[in-house]
Design a protein around this motif. Sequence first.
Motif, short mmCIF file in Angstrom:
data_model
loop_
_atom_site.label_atom_id
_atom_site.label_comp_id
_atom_site.label_asym_id
_atom_site.label_seq_id
_atom_site.Cartn_x
_atom_site.Cartn_y
_atom_site.Cartn_z
N GLY A 1 4.96 47.80 41.29
CA GLY A 1 4.21 47.02 40.49
C GLY A 1 4.55 46.34 39.32
O GLY A 1 4.64 45.18 38.93
N ILE A 2 4.81 47.25 38.37
CA ILE A 2 5.52 46.90 37.28
C ILE A 2 6.82 46.31 37.36
O ILE A 2 7.03 45.07 37.10
CB ILE A 2 5.89 48.18 36.28
N TYR B 1 2.75 52.41 41.40
CA TYR B 1 2.71 51.86 40.08
C TYR B 1 3.71 51.17 39.65
O TYR B 1 3.92 50.14 39.09
CB TYR B 1 2.30 53.01 39.08
N ASP C 1 1.96 45.45 28.83
CA ASP C 1 1.23 44.25 28.71
C ASP C 1 1.46 43.55 27.39
O ASP C 1 1.64 42.42 27.39
CB ASP C 1 -0.33 44.64 28.68
N ARG D 1 6.33 42.68 38.31
CA ARG D 1 6.06 41.90 37.17
C ARG D 1 7.14 41.54 36.07
O ARG D 1 7.36 40.58 35.39
CB ARG D 1 4.91 42.38 36.32
N LEU E 1 -3.82 48.22 38.87
CA LEU E 1 -2.92 46.72 38.84
C LEU E 1 -3.51 45.73 40.07
O LEU E 1 -3.72 46.42 41.12
CB LEU E 1 -1.68 47.00 39.04
N GLY F 1 -4.19 43.92 34.88
CA GLY F 1 -4.19 45.31 34.92
C GLY F 1 -5.60 45.66 34.15
O GLY F 1 -6.08 45.03 33.27
N GLU G 1 -0.76 39.95 41.04
CA GLU G 1 -0.42 38.89 40.29
C GLU G 1 -0.93 37.42 40.90
O GLU G 1 -1.00 36.50 40.11
CB GLU G 1 0.56 38.83 39.43
N TYR H 1 -5.71 44.95 30.64
CA TYR H 1 -4.48 44.34 30.48
C TYR H 1 -4.30 43.10 31.01
O TYR H 1 -3.64 42.94 32.10
CB TYR H 1 -3.28 45.49 31.17
N THR I 1 1.62 51.35 30.09
CA THR I 1 1.05 49.87 30.73
C THR I 1 0.67 49.12 29.53
O THR I 1 0.85 47.77 29.71
CB THR I 1 -0.24 50.30 31.63
#
Length: 463
Positions: A260-261, A257, A221, A264, A29, A64, A32, A59, A217
Amino acid sequence: MKRSFLAVLTALLLLALPAWATAADYVVLAPESAGRTANRVCFRRLAAEAEGIETAALYSHIGGALLTMAPERAEALRADRPDLTVVPADIRLEAATLGGGTPVQGKAIQTPWHVRWAQDAGLTDGLSAGDWEGVLVAVFDTGLDSHADLEGRILWDRAYNAFTRESGEAAVDDEKGHGTWVAGVIAGAETGLVPSADVIPFKVADRKGELFLEELTDGFDRLVELKERHFDDRRILLNLSFASDTTSYYQTEWAEYFHGIFDRCSDRGILFFAAAGNDNVRIDNSGAYVYPPSLSDRVFVSVAATDSAGLRASFSNYGPAFVEVGAPGESITTTDFNGGDYTTVDGTSFACPVATAVAAAAWARFPDLEVWQVRNLLINAVEDPRWLAENPSGGGPLPIIAGDAMRPARVTDSAFAAEARGDTPRAIDIAPEDGGGGCSVSSIPAAQLLLLLPLLLSVRRRR
């Protein structure tokens, strides 16, 4: 002696194999903030300029990529590019359910207790069809089978299979049943808390009920793509009734991880729910970790299971810092798969969609709430709201609850909602007591370790 020499020589040659012999897939990732175009260029440049890295998938909607490289190259990439999150794609989660369900005899059923629990609280009272148009539930699971109770509520044309990258009803055929059980708790006409909510199924887990970060992931996406292209005016609740096994180490890669999600999610108005797991352990920062429940974020809710008396189910994980709410998850009757009518199931897998449904009703009722305000409301709508508890990391009052049983009537009360939702995002970020860092169990790749067996057997024979 000759056999021993040959075994040693073979082992040494195998250890000298080129890096591609042990290459693996990694989810990466990028920040952003760099922008979508810049991130695509970044990944393509990595593959073109860095030896031993290949791009398996992009992604592009979340910034990503899936990169193929040797473990040594992945470690070097982490060191060279600390702005990138690099995690193995084969990190595994599993469905947080106990057993395979008990079929209900006959097509007619009594109103399930978790539905009565919501009805008695007036969870959806007074909400019109128009109120539900701004809310959407995404179920990340094993897929979904059609069922009479779900008719008219599933957006089949948007359903997505992360394994085949196909859309449509046939693409998300549920071979396990778990996704159909979860969806029924949310939107089933007889078994669901919010039967007026629209649901999109995402097949991100396999027939064994196992989920890996590669498919998770890819599914996320796709969800972001759908949000941007078709559902920009909708508020999305993401249900993930999966959790990792318990580990005694804080896993830095996993945490990076999921955070990071979560970032988003926050940027796109998505509220993320996950099951706390069924190991009957206290999730905290001193030696018991389950992911993603061992994390906290302003757009993430971890859900424990309660029984019909409002007490914690005996199997449910729990914890005062990281498990935000407890919801019905024992003896839950829901829609069955593969032509079945109904089944009764247990697990935090089903407490999770109960909490998701309560939040969906709250968002339909109070559409002006930000995603983090819905979370604040939800984690205060419990038996003992503790919005005056001290924040262990400083920064003033913070609701810290020990998986308390939800009281859904509170999310229908506009006065309570006005007080409980707060004016700032609230989340806990507690570092592990041992300082974190995760662990590594071996410096030799597993494939090469297996190939050393001839040497080991040779030594055993000599003895």
